[in-house]
Enzyme design. Structure first.
Site, PDB file in Angstrom:
ATOM      1  N   SER A   1      31.106  45.997  42.669  1.00  0.00           N
ATOM      2  CA  SER A   1      30.855  46.946  43.757  1.00  0.00           C
ATOM      3  C   SER A   1      30.888  48.357  43.191  1.00  0.00           C
ATOM      4  CB  SER A   1      31.933  46.810  44.836  1.00  0.00           C
ATOM      5  OG  SER A   1      31.875  47.883  45.753  1.00  0.00           O
TER       6      SER A   1
ATOM      7  N   CYS B   1      29.163  35.390  44.161  1.00  0.00           N
ATOM      8  CA  CYS B   1      29.085  36.310  45.300  1.00  0.00           C
ATOM      9  C   CYS B   1      30.268  36.169  46.252  1.00  0.00           C
ATOM     10  CB  CYS B   1      27.793  36.091  46.079  1.00  0.00           C
ATOM     11  SG  CYS B   1      26.295  36.515  45.173  1.00  0.00           S
TER      12      CYS B   1
ATOM     13  N   TYR C   1      40.596  46.463  47.055  1.00  0.00           N
ATOM     14  CA  TYR C   1      39.196  46.118  46.809  1.00  0.00           C
ATOM     15  C   TYR C   1      38.696  46.772  45.527  1.00  0.00           C
ATOM     16  CZ  TYR C   1      34.216  45.446  47.817  1.00  0.00           C
ATOM     17  OH  TYR C   1      32.894  45.089  47.757  1.00  0.00           O
TER      18      TYR C   1
ATOM     19  N   VAL D   1      37.627  29.803  46.267  1.00  0.00           N
ATOM     20  CA  VAL D   1      37.760  30.175  44.853  1.00  0.00           C
ATOM     21  C   VAL D   1      39.205  30.374  44.420  1.00  0.00           C
ATOM     22  CG1 VAL D   1      35.451  31.191  44.716  1.00  0.00           C
ATOM     23  CG2 VAL D   1      37.407  32.649  45.329  1.00  0.00           C
TER      24      VAL D   1
END
Length: 260
Positions: free
Chosen positions: A153, A85, A166, A59
């Protein structure tokens, strides 16, 4: 959106974990699925098992993603469904001190940038390219042309120690949801996000058994890791419910974690 063999879908990160479960669930409904993934061996195997097509894709690679979309569309036609995903993470404190030597260090900026490029920029790259393609589709019932589901998330709201990169990447992805839904509202393209909690995926397999048990014990109910099939079930429900748009949905067993 009614699922069937007249619908094409792309699932990024579709060779394992949440993506694989979603690709299999879509195919079980007759949907023509293209599996985007970096891993050719597992990607080809999943695509073969579900009667889909595998498109090797990173990606972060613009040309590679363009080629993957072209291959998927040549096989199945323009997709009406995109489920993102693909993603990864790391664990590094913003600044820390070596307990033995006393030496100090900071989060390597290239490592921070890598996570943002994959999870946030890479996902948006796929969103933008898929949405452009969807613009040319005839509308279905209620004027719907397509639907995009992104994987964020709970770290977007509840990032833990060492998750600066993250959490930032997933927080950015969560913030995109409503804005992109509004960008695409006049063309009948819906955009929603899922914020998984602690799931039993290959990413979690890196943790020790003791760490896994400790994490699972923090989930109020059910007191276990989430199962990829539960993520897939929510993704399909989002796709089927035409009135659901611009939402970020937590899927986490009601966990709210203290810093650890």
């Amino acid at each position: 959106m009614k699922l069937g063999n007249d619908i094409a879908a792309i699932v990024t990160g579709g060779a394992s974990g949440l993506g694989e479960a979603t690709a299999r669930a879509l195919a079980a409904q007759g949907v023509k699925v293209a599996v985007f993934d970096m891993n050719a061996d597992t990607g080809e195997a999943v695509a073969a098992a579900i009667g889909g097509v595998f498109c090797q894709a990173n990606v972060t690679d613009e040309a590679g993603i363009d080629a993957a979309f072209a291959k998927a569309r040549a096989a199945h036609g323009q997709e009406r469904i995109l489920v993102n995903c693909a993603g990864t993470g790391n664990v590094v404190k913003t600044a820390s001190r070596d307990k033995t030597t006393g030496e100090t260090r900071h989060f390597p900026i290239d490592a921070f940038d890598r996570i943002v490029q994959i999870n946030l920029v890479g996902t948006f790259r796929c969103i933008a390219k898929s949405a452009q393609g969807m613009l040319g589709l005839p509308p279905l019932e209620d004027g719907e042309r397509g639907v995009i589901v992104n994987t964020s998330s709970i770290a977007a709201h509840d990032g833990q120690v060492g998750q600066a990169a993250y959490a930032a990447s997933k927080g950015g992805l969560t913030s995109l949801t409503l804005t992109v839904a509004r960008d695409l509202m006049n063309d009948g393209i819906r955009v929603n996000g899922i914020l998984p909690g602690i799931f039993d995926t290959p990413l979690m397999s890196r943790a020790s058994e003791a760490v896994k048990q400790s994490l699972a014990a923090n989930v109020p109910f059910p007191r276990r890791f989430g199962r990829p099939g539960e993520f897939a079930a929510l993704a399909l429900s989002i796709i089927a419910n035409t009135y659901l748009n611009g939402e970020n949905i937590r899927l986490d067993g009601a966990i709210r974690m203290a810093p650890r």
